[in-house]
Every structure is written in C-alpha cells, then in structure tokens.
Design a protein around this motif. Structure first.
Motif, PDB file in Angstrom:
ATOM      1  N   ARG A  63       0.863  -1.180   0.000  1.00  0.00           N
ATOM      2  CA  ARG A  63       0.000   0.000   0.000  1.00  0.00           C
ATOM      3  C   ARG A  63       0.897   1.226   0.000  1.00  0.00           C
ATOM      4  O   ARG A  63       1.882   1.270   0.757  1.00  0.00           O
ATOM      5  CB  ARG A  63      -0.900  -0.013   1.232  1.00  0.00           C
ATOM      6  CG  ARG A  63      -2.173   0.744   1.070  1.00  0.00           C
ATOM      7  CD  ARG A  63      -2.934   0.803   2.362  1.00  0.00           C
ATOM      8  NE  ARG A  63      -3.661  -0.422   2.651  1.00  0.00           N
ATOM      9  CZ  ARG A  63      -4.520  -0.529   3.661  1.00  0.00           C
ATOM     10  NH1 ARG A  63      -4.736   0.475   4.459  1.00  0.00           N
ATOM     11  NH2 ARG A  63      -5.134  -1.658   3.895  1.00  0.00           N
ATOM     12  N   TRP A 101      -6.685   4.946 -10.474  1.00  0.00           N
ATOM     13  CA  TRP A 101      -5.788   3.788 -10.492  1.00  0.00           C
ATOM     14  C   TRP A 101      -6.585   2.506 -10.437  1.00  0.00           C
ATOM     15  O   TRP A 101      -7.770   2.495 -10.136  1.00  0.00           O
ATOM     16  CB  TRP A 101      -4.808   3.847  -9.311  1.00  0.00           C
ATOM     17  CG  TRP A 101      -5.478   3.873  -7.977  1.00  0.00           C
ATOM     18  CD1 TRP A 101      -6.031   4.973  -7.374  1.00  0.00           C
ATOM     19  CD2 TRP A 101      -5.685   2.776  -7.088  1.00  0.00           C
ATOM     20  NE1 TRP A 101      -6.570   4.614  -6.164  1.00  0.00           N
ATOM     21  CE2 TRP A 101      -6.370   3.285  -5.945  1.00  0.00           C
ATOM     22  CE3 TRP A 101      -5.358   1.423  -7.117  1.00  0.00           C
ATOM     23  CZ2 TRP A 101      -6.715   2.471  -4.877  1.00  0.00           C
ATOM     24  CZ3 TRP A 101      -5.706   0.624  -6.036  1.00  0.00           C
ATOM     25  CH2 TRP A 101      -6.379   1.141  -4.931  1.00  0.00           C
ATOM     26  N   TRP A 150     -12.626  -4.892 -12.784  1.00  0.00           N
ATOM     27  CA  TRP A 150     -12.525  -3.994 -11.629  1.00  0.00           C
ATOM     28  C   TRP A 150     -12.508  -2.568 -12.157  1.00  0.00           C
ATOM     29  O   TRP A 150     -11.574  -2.163 -12.823  1.00  0.00           O
ATOM     30  CB  TRP A 150     -11.257  -4.286 -10.828  1.00  0.00           C
ATOM     31  CG  TRP A 150     -11.278  -3.661  -9.475  1.00  0.00           C
ATOM     32  CD1 TRP A 150     -11.119  -2.332  -9.186  1.00  0.00           C
ATOM     33  CD2 TRP A 150     -11.505  -4.305  -8.229  1.00  0.00           C
ATOM     34  NE1 TRP A 150     -11.227  -2.125  -7.836  1.00  0.00           N
ATOM     35  CE2 TRP A 150     -11.460  -3.323  -7.218  1.00  0.00           C
ATOM     36  CE3 TRP A 150     -11.748  -5.626  -7.859  1.00  0.00           C
ATOM     37  CZ2 TRP A 150     -11.653  -3.612  -5.877  1.00  0.00           C
ATOM     38  CZ3 TRP A 150     -11.923  -5.917  -6.519  1.00  0.00           C
ATOM     39  CH2 TRP A 150     -11.884  -4.922  -5.536  1.00  0.00           C
ATOM     40  N   ILE A 154     -10.463   3.153  -9.678  1.00  0.00           N
ATOM     41  CA  ILE A 154     -10.750   3.802  -8.408  1.00  0.00           C
ATOM     42  C   ILE A 154     -10.265   5.237  -8.490  1.00  0.00           C
ATOM     43  O   ILE A 154      -9.110   5.484  -8.856  1.00  0.00           O
ATOM     44  CB  ILE A 154     -10.050   3.068  -7.256  1.00  0.00           C
ATOM     45  CG1 ILE A 154     -10.565   1.629  -7.173  1.00  0.00           C
ATOM     46  CG2 ILE A 154     -10.288   3.793  -5.925  1.00  0.00           C
ATOM     47  CD1 ILE A 154      -9.768   0.750  -6.256  1.00  0.00           C
ATOM     48  N   GLU A 206      -4.067   7.154  -1.290  1.00  0.00           N
ATOM     49  CA  GLU A 206      -3.423   5.842  -1.242  1.00  0.00           C
ATOM     50  C   GLU A 206      -3.799   4.986  -2.431  1.00  0.00           C
ATOM     51  O   GLU A 206      -4.876   5.136  -3.009  1.00  0.00           O
ATOM     52  CB  GLU A 206      -3.870   5.092   0.028  1.00  0.00           C
ATOM     53  CG  GLU A 206      -3.223   5.561   1.303  1.00  0.00           C
ATOM     54  CD  GLU A 206      -3.589   4.675   2.485  1.00  0.00           C
ATOM     55  OE1 GLU A 206      -3.403   5.130   3.623  1.00  0.00           O
ATOM     56  OE2 GLU A 206      -4.075   3.552   2.268  1.00  0.00           O
ATOM     57  N   SER A 212      -3.211   0.661  -3.750  1.00  0.00           N
ATOM     58  CA  SER A 212      -2.787  -0.680  -3.342  1.00  0.00           C
ATOM     59  C   SER A 212      -2.352  -1.453  -4.572  1.00  0.00           C
ATOM     60  O   SER A 212      -3.025  -1.418  -5.602  1.00  0.00           O
ATOM     61  CB  SER A 212      -3.936  -1.430  -2.662  1.00  0.00           C
ATOM     62  OG  SER A 212      -4.228  -0.889  -1.413  1.00  0.00           O
ATOM     63  N   PRO A 233      -1.227  -5.389  -5.604  1.00  0.00           N
ATOM     64  CA  PRO A 233      -2.199  -5.293  -6.688  1.00  0.00           C
ATOM     65  C   PRO A 233      -3.549  -4.814  -6.168  1.00  0.00           C
ATOM     66  O   PRO A 233      -3.765  -4.769  -4.957  1.00  0.00           O
ATOM     67  CB  PRO A 233      -2.287  -6.746  -7.171  1.00  0.00           C
ATOM     68  CG  PRO A 233      -2.054  -7.553  -5.935  1.00  0.00           C
ATOM     69  CD  PRO A 233      -1.028  -6.777  -5.156  1.00  0.00           C
ATOM     70  N   VAL A 234      -4.413  -4.464  -7.079  1.00  0.00           N
ATOM     71  CA  VAL A 234      -5.751  -4.053  -6.666  1.00  0.00           C
ATOM     72  C   VAL A 234      -6.587  -5.305  -6.461  1.00  0.00           C
ATOM     73  O   VAL A 234      -6.390  -6.327  -7.126  1.00  0.00           O
ATOM     74  CB  VAL A 234      -6.373  -3.118  -7.731  1.00  0.00           C
ATOM     75  CG1 VAL A 234      -6.668  -3.869  -9.027  1.00  0.00           C
ATOM     76  CG2 VAL A 234      -7.604  -2.455  -7.191  1.00  0.00           C
ATOM     77  N   GLY A 235      -7.529  -5.219  -5.512  1.00  0.00           N
ATOM     78  CA  GLY A 235      -8.405  -6.358  -5.269  1.00  0.00           C
ATOM     79  C   GLY A 235      -7.877  -7.256  -4.181  1.00  0.00           C
ATOM     80  O   GLY A 235      -6.970  -6.918  -3.436  1.00  0.00           O
TER      81      GLY A 235
END
Lengths: 538, 463
Positions: free
Chosen positions: B264, B286, B292, B295, B315, B317, B319-321
C-alpha cells in the motif's frame, strides 16, 4: 495479523502533545453513522497528586494507524475521571468524537417559515381587526379587516409584523404573500415591507386590491436592502376615506412565507438564488456549517445534493444535531459524519447518501448475530405535525409490505414533525421515507470481524479497525440470494448498513452494528443519560 | 567466561557498576533463569471453522529468576550486602547487565523485591531468590549503522529521499533513533518518515518521473529546468486547452514483475502551478483492470501558490483487489504483475494558466508511515533533534551542538520507523511535504540512524 495492533495514541493540550501508546490500557474506539468518530475510551496511570500536562478538559485524543498515519479515532476529553484502586492511580479517559460538536450550540433558527407568527403591528390602527384563519384549502392565512361601521381613513393601515428573524439574528432573504381580497379597487393596496429593527424600511412589493388575488414575492438585493430582518404585511387605504357598512368587502387575506438568508458552507452570506419558497436539505447543511459548526471544515466539506423541497423548517430552539435529524427524516437515505481534523484543527465533514453498492465483503467466521426482528416492520405510519395555525394535524401514509400483507397485519408507526418542520408536504415526505426504510426488517444485529476483509472502494483488504460505518457490507454464510449479488440497498438478509463500528484493542476485533443499533444495556443507559432535547413546538 | 550479572547505570561498553552479583561476596548460581517473555495473543474462533485466527500478538514483560548467594566474614557484612541488593531491586527502573559470550545484553528492570532467603550458617552466608520483572527484550549496545549521512531531496539522485539500514542486529525489530538536523526544519514544516523492510526495498515502486509517463490530454514534456528533477526534458506541462477533468499523465506498467511491488502506497506529486489564482484540481485514478472499475481518489484542490510544492493524492494498493499474498497450494509468496494502471487527472475550473508536473512518489504506507509537524524554527542554539521511541511511545527532543538538551517547540509526532534484523531496511525521508510549502531540490546533511538491538535471550557475537 500476528503483530501488535499498530496504533499510536497521543494526548494534546495547550501545554503538551504527548504520546502515550505504551502506557494506555483498554483502548476502545467507536464510530457511527450518522455522526462519525463517536468516542474513545482508555485508561492511563498517572498520579492524582498533580495535574498531568497532557490531560485537561477538551484536550484532544488522537489515535492513528502507525502503518500509514491515518487517523482511526479522534475526540476531546469530556470525562477525565480519576480513581484509586487495585490498579493504582488511574485516569479513565473518555473522549467524545467531533460528532458532539453538533450539540454545542442551541438557539432559534429559521430557514423557511410558513406560519401564522405575524402579530399585530404598531402601525395597525385600532379599528382594523387582525385574525388568523384557514382558507378553503386549509392553508393558514392572516386576515386584516376594517371593523364594520367604521370609516377607513385615507392612509390608515392595518398591519402585522414578522419578527422571528430578530430572535435568531438572521436576515430576510425572500418574502412571499399569496393574497386575496374581498373587492377590486385601486383605493386599497396590499403592501410588503422589509425593515430593519431600529430603522430603515423598504417597500419591497405592492398590489392594489383585486378579487382575483395574486402573489407578491420580494428577494434581498433586488427588492429590498440586504440586512433587513423584519417583515411587515400592510393593508392601506390610499383612496378617499370610506365608511364600511354591513357586508363591506374590505378584507385582505394573506398566506405569508418567509425565507431567511443562508450562509455558504465557508461562512459567507448567500445573497442570491432565492427563487423558491422552499429550501433544500443540502442548503441547510451548508448553512449549519457556515453558521454554527465552526469546528468542522466547512469550506472543504462534502455535501450531497438533494431535491426535495422543504416548505417548513423553523425552530424556536434547536441544535445542529436536531436540524440534521429532521433532514434525515426527509432523507433517511442520507447521513452526516465528522471525522479527523486537519492541520487547522477543523474536522472533515460530510453529508452523503448511503451508498447503493456493497463496499465490504465479510463472513460470519468470527461471529455474527442477527435477531432479524419484525418489530421495525411497518406498512402504515401516522405523521403528526402542527399546522401554521397551531392545530395539531395528522397525515397517514401506507405502503405495501408483502410480509405483513400476507399475514393480514397492519402495523402503524409514528413520526413527530411538530411545528418546526410541520407542513402537509413535509409530512407526506417524512411518512413515505419512513415506510420505505421500514419495508424490510432492520437487522439490529452484530458482526465480529477479527481478520482483514475486502474493501471494494479502496481496492484492497483492510484491517478490522479500518472499517468505517456509513457503508454496506455483504456477509457470506447467511442465506444467499441472487438479489444480494446485485444489491442496490440493504436487504436485511445478506447486505446490511454498517451503522456503528466498535474496535477493542484487547480483543483486536471490530464489532459492526448492522442496520440499527442493537438494544443492549449499554445503549439503554446511554439513551437515559442523553441530554433532553427541546420539546416540539405545539 | 563466567556468568555476568550486574546492576549498572547505563547501556554502554563500560558502564558504572552499581552492584556486581557474580563477584565476591556475591555469586549468581547456575540455576538463575533469565527466561523468555510470554507472547500474549488475541484470537478469534467459532465452531464455523477449525483453528483459531490470531488477530494480534505482543510480548509481555519477562521474569528474571535470580538465584543468588552472598557469603561474607560477618553477619553485619552480609546484611550490608543484602541491603545493597534490595536498594537496587527497589529502583523504579534499573539496568541488569548480563553476558554469555563476548557481547553483553542489558535488561531494563522494574521495581521488584527478593522472594525468599535461606540462611545457611550464622547469617553470614545466605541464598537469596528474587523474581525481577523486566521489559520483554534485552538490549544490546547502541549500533550506529548510519552516521552523519546526507539525504538528497531529489529522488532521482543517490540516497534520494531515503537511507538504507542493513546488518541490523537483534532477534526482533528495534525502534530507530533518528538524528535530524535543525537546518532541515522550519516552523510548520511537515516531514514524512516511512519504512519498507521486507524483500528488496529497491524493487518497490517509488519514483515515477512525469516526463517518462504517457503524456495525456494537453500535456507535453518540456526542456530542462534545473528546478525540476531528472535530465533532458525533465518535466511535463499541461496547458488545459480542454479544461475539464482529464487524464494528463498515465502509466500501465510498473517495470518488472516482483513480490516487491506488493503493498500500500501514499502517492505524492511534486508540481508547480504557474498562476497562483488558477483553480486547478488534481485526482489520482488507479487500478483499472479486467472486472474492476478504476478507483478515483479524492479530488485535491491546489492552493494558491506558484512555488514547487507537494500534493497528497491519497493511497493506492498494488495489486488491486483481493491478494492472498502466498500461493494457497505452495505457501510461496506470489509475484505481482507489473501491469498496473495509474493516472494523474487534472482540471482547471478557473483562470487560464498552466501546471507543471515533476514526478510522482509512491511512498510505502503499510508498515510505518508518519508525518512530523515541526513547531520550531530551530535556529541556534538548536543543532539537531533526536526522534526516538521511548517506552513504546514516540518522543522528540532538541539538542545543541554539545549534545545537551535544550528547550524548543515540540513537534507533533507520528509513529517512528522500526528496523528489522536480517533485512535491508529502507527509511524514506521527505523533508517538506506540507501543501503550500516549497519542495526544494537540495541536500540534508548530518542525518544519523541508530538503534539498540533487542534480544529475546542472549546476544550472539556478530548479530
């Protein structure tokens, strides 16, 4: 997560800013929707013989996530209780979150007033009668009539006055008269004045008598000077004096509506845009931020837009929380919350709609209970309100609820709007919103989360203390339905609103209150200790 | 070498001795037990699943079981020695030095008392047992892995916004003690300290030069400006021909797939608004991936200044998810793909000026991340500050050039970095990150990082 809970805790007063992370015990955090950060509880060993620099009334308590610096709890000390016992000299500290600021100030407040609060003015001559009635549509009206057998002398006036804005230290923004008269003549005139208590007066609008009636509207800047705070309703004889015999039709009836000037969320006066005799919830929220809620960061507040036109909202005594609660009666799909403070000490504020998509994905592994009571299920509601003429009115609304209808049951709820927010349109709106919110059983249950869960909004897994109220959670392991996979609202079965989150560092787990707060002894005690709110105006 | 068991006054190679418990007339018996601290755990379990999930754990204090013997020529002499012991045990805080091998360790003890004594002859020869409460970890001598180093505020340069600490000794993580020069401080400045101490920190995504990103709507690279980082065309300018919120810079690739991409991050942007009164908003988008939706972080409203400064864009993250981190079948940490969508969006709501972008920094925010808010102009006689963790809490104090504590406005502190043994620890240091403060490309001299190694038992010679 097999490491210590990564919090830092510090106390801030005007004498010290001290980290107490390694010294505090029994740290518990609570946040709620509506409200935001609600409370922090912790115990701290300090000598009772001296006053520690870091403990003082209204000192700040800040709990941060050491991994990323995010604030997970914040509040002001209101109960620095001290005691001596088996644990030695102990301060049991309770800090109340920024939500409490909404109760800091109580006073009169007017937004839109459609009432009969227009007493006789000193301009009124003795032979002009002022009375209060209802027209054929049950609309409250002020009636000015020359007494039978008297002579209405040229330039004499019948007059009433509106002074509520003086009490609330507000200014006029818009005045509307829906008027009707008993005759058509250019010798009599309806006048609307905007004046300043203590001097200065503007004739804001006028019309000669006409049996067809009409509407007069005046707005600040355009029709009257900014800063006027008193309105006057006048019937004047500008023609030659006339004797009013039996059956004369010199009466004037007015349905008056007053709007007060608003403030922007940053605190500036709003001097334009008063085109309607109603107000919107987001305008009220912005005004509260600019007028009373100076501990919130109004300039950067997030305020969702609303569209329901509120036609009555005026208080003899209220606090900001009371106003926000009434707004949530019109918009139960919205809530307000105050969160962490910025570098200037102002708390982030939001007025937002409950989301219609799921944010958190959790399961029942760590604990779940769902009473699933039908006690909050209703298919009818009685909304009680007080009309402008002072008469207590009731508006009944119904909705189809298959669970009740199939059982052949009618369950009727109750909503009290009083006079502060009392109007027919408001009652219909509040009633319909109440029924929509009670058509599905409220869960009133709890979900325990002790491990990371998926946060769809942040695109990652989050720790239990990072879960925020004000969002939807889908709980796996409960009766699954396809509707739950395509949810647009809570369904009381698998998808729930998170209305509160309690995090206890002793158990390193968060307990989520779902849909509504469960009826526990702690909550009953809290309600019993809550300050008594101002009674509804009757 | 015999067992060392001494009360001393400091954690030092040659501390002043208060009481030696293994030198005549004292003997530390061989059944003395320094023990191990108990690991406290919070667990969650129901009958829905096997096992218990450990939510958190932390060490409790340890008990040092001292088995001592005192033998003098007289009862009075023995009584005097016992009194010395009791006085040392009765101190609210004390240091007990022990050593098995070539390196000593020090236990911070709390007030305790003897539990039992056994008289052997006429009172001149006693066995005394004492259960002494101590902090969980024994401390080693102070280590100074970084001494008066220079940190560059230009992330493109060597030691650009970070220092690496390697060869950390000890059994468990230890708090870093940071020496920060007053020359890097002005009142109201905000300095970021963050940590990455897993894997290879050099593999973590950090610097994204604007000119190396895909140029978006109305955005082009510009000829070299010494005020910006990098060589050649070293910044990007957006002219807002289309003023609505558009993607101005973007990437789809983080370089190399690696486990070190995982994490993160807080994203900071170094930028310059060319007309102060322009209303310009920034936003990070991102995580756009199959299935997905992207965001959007919160919109950031730029302040009315034209100095080169910092925007905090929230922020992300990687990977995402949902990320299980390790392969469920093998338990091996899974490599994260370098395919990652990150876009800087901007809009101009008023005015007619441009905005220049220098770089994005991805600062790790999943271990230790904090912002120090300075409250002192730190002019002479203040020479430097010491940021440390004391009794589990962050603290800071100012010193003069003679290393003496002086009065100064206390900063607002976050949690401070920790150092892990057997691991490269990267401490990120961003000197000035407050929005509306200038981020100048310069150097910060005389930064030091120290620590006291922490041990669960005794200390090996080299680690």
């Amino acid at each position: 997560m097999t490491l210590p809970v990564p919090f830092t805790v510090h106390l801030v007063t005007d004498r010290a800013d001290r980290h107490i992370t390694g010294e505090c015990r029994d740290l518990r955090l609570r946040s709620v929707a509506p409200g935001g950060f609600a409370s922090i509880q912790l115990s701290l060993n300090r000598s009772l013989a001296i006053q520690p620099d870091e403990i003082a009334y209204y000192g700040r308590v800040i709990v941060q996530d050491a991994r990323n610096g995010n604030v997970v709890g914040e509040g002001r000390l209101e109960d620095p209780g001290r005691g001596v016992g088996a644990d030695g000299e102990v301060y049991d500290l309770v800090a109340v979150g920024p939500a409490a600021h909404a109760h800091d100030r109580t006073g009169p407040l007017v937004y839109v007033d459609h009432t009969r609060d227009w007493p006789i003015s000193s301009l009124n001559v003795h032979y002009m009668d002022v009375s209060y009635a209802e027209d054929a549509n049950e609309t409250p009206v002020v009636q000015i009539t020359p007494r039978e057998g008297t002579t209405w002398v040229q330039n004499d006036r019948g007059a009433t006055i509106y002074r509520r804005l003086l009490d609330s230290s507000q200014s006029l923004a818009r005045i509307t008269f829906h008027w009707d008269t008993g005759s058509t003549t250019a010798n009599n005139t309806v006048q609307m004045f905007a004046t300043t208590d203590g001097g200065g007066s503007d004739l804001a609008a006028s019309a000669t008598y006409n049996v067809a009636g009409g509407t007069l509207s005046a707005v600040m800047v355009t029709n009257f000077t900014s800063g006027r705070n008193v309105a006057q309703m006048v019937a004047v004889r500008n023609g030659a004096s006339v004797l009013f015999g039996a059956g004369s039709n010199g009466w004037l009836m007015v349905d008056p509506i007053v709007r007060a000037m608003l403030r922007s969320k940053a605190g500036a006066d709003v001097t334009t845009g008063y085109t309607a005799d109603t107000i919107l919830a987001h305008e009220v929220v912005a005004d509260l931020l600019g007028r009373w809620l100076d501990q919130y960061d109004g300039a950067n507040a997030t305020i969702a837009t609303n569209s329901f036109a509120i036609d009555q909202l005026a208080y003899d005594a209220t606090d900001a929380a009371g106003v926000l609660n009434d707004l949530m009666k019109f918009h139960p799909d919205h809530y307000w919350a105050a969160w962490e403070a910025n570098s200037a000490g102002k708390h982030r504020f939001e007025w937002r709609a409950w989301p219609t998509t799921v944010r958190y994905e959790a399961d029942v592994t760590d604990g779940f209970d769902s009473p699933g009571s039908a006690v909050d299920l209703f298919n009818a509601v009685n909304v009680e309100w007080v009309g402008a003429q002072g008469r207590v009115r009731k508006t009944r609304r119904t909705i189809a609820v298959p669970t009740l209808d199939n059982a052949g049951l009618t369950r009727e709820g109750f909503v009290d709007l009083g006079l502060d927010a009392g109007s027919s349109a408001n009652a219909i709106r509040a009633g319909d919103q109440f029924l929509a919110d009670h058509a599905v059983p409220l869960n009133a249950g709890r979900l325990t989360v002790a491990r990371p869960i998926l946060d769809r909004d942040r695109g990652t897994s989050v720790m239990p203390w990072e879960i925020r109220p004000g969002f939807l959670v889908r709980v796996r392991g409960v009766l699954p339905t396809t509707d739950a996979l395509n949810v647009t609202a809570r369904d009381g079965v698998t998808v729930f609103r998170i209305v509160a989150v309690d995090y206890d560092t002793s158990s390193a787990a968060a307990v989520l209150e779902l849909d509504s707060s469960p009826v526990t002894l702690a909550h009953l005690l809290a309600r019993g200790n809550a300050p008594v709110t101002a009674a509804r105006r009757r | 070498m015999g067992l060392v068991c001494q009360f001393v006054d400091s954690i030092a190679a040659a501390p002043s001795l208060r009481l030696d418990l293994d030198a005549d007339p004292w003997t530390t018996k061989r059944d003395t037990d320094f023990g191990f601290p108990q690991l406290r755990r919070a667990g969650a379990s129901t009958l829905l699943t096997d096992g218990e999930h450990i939510s958190a754990s932390a060490y409790g204090n340890r008990i040092l079981s001292l088995r001592l013997q005192v033998d003098t020529a007289s009862v009075d002499d023995t009584a005097t020695e016992v009194q010395k012991l009791v006085r040392e045990l009765n101190r609210p805080a004390n240091l007990l030095r022990t050593q098995l091998g070539s390196a000593p360790v020090f236990f911070r003890t709390f007030r305790s008392s003897p539990d039992r004594w056994l008289i052997h002859t006429d009172g001149s020869f006693l066995n005394i047992d004492a259960e002494v409460i101590a902090e969980p970890f024994a401390l080693g001598l102070r280590e100074d892995p970084v001494v008066l180093a220079t940190v560059d505020t230009n992330p493109a340069n060597a030691n650009g916004c970070f220092l690496d600490v390697t060869g950390v000794k000890g059994d468990v993580e230890a708090p870093a003690i940071i020496r920060w020069p007053s020359s890097a401080i002005v009142d109201d400045r905000e300095t970021v300290f963050a940590t990455r101490r897993r894997g290879a920190p050099s593999g973590a995504p950090f610097l994204l030069q604007a000119e190396a990103m895909t140029q978006g709507t109305n955005t082009t690279t510009q000829v070299n400006d010494v005020n910006f980082s990098g060589g050649g065309n070293n910044y990007s300018r957006c002219t807002f021909t289309t003023a609505t919120m558009q993607t101005r810079l973007s990437i789809l690739d983080l370089g190399t797939p690696s486990v070190d991409l995982r994490g993160r991050y807080r994203v900071l942007l170094r930028y310059r608004k060319n007309t102060s009164t322009d209303g310009i908003n920034l936003q990070l988008r991102w995580g756009d991936a199959d299935g997905w939706a992207p965001i959007d972080n919160d919109v950031y409203a730029t302040p009315n200044i034209t100095t080169i400064t910092t925007a905090h864009l929230g922020e992300i993250s990687i990977p995402v998810g949902q990320d299980p981190v390790v392969d469920p079948a093998t338990g091996v940490e899974m490599v994260v793909s370098d395919s990652f969508s990150l876009a800087l969006r901007a809009e101009r709501t008023s005015g007619a000026g441009t905005i220049d972008f220098d770089f994005l920094l991805l600062v790790p925010a999943d271990d230790r991340f904090g912002i120090v808010h300075w409250n002192d102009d730190s002019t002479s006689p203040t020479d430097h500050w010491i940021l440390a963790t004391v009794n589990g809490s962050s603290s800071a104090h100012a010193r003069d050039s003679s290393d003496q504590i002086i009065s100064a406005g206390a900063p607002i502190l976050p949690s401070l970095p920790m150092l892990s043994p057997n691991q490269t620890n990267r401490i990120y240091m961003l000197r000035s990150t407050r929005p509306a403060d200038a981020w100048n490309l310069t150097t910060i001299p005389n930064v030091s990082i120290s620590y006291q190694p922490r041990y669960l038992s005794v200390r090996p010679a080299a680690t």
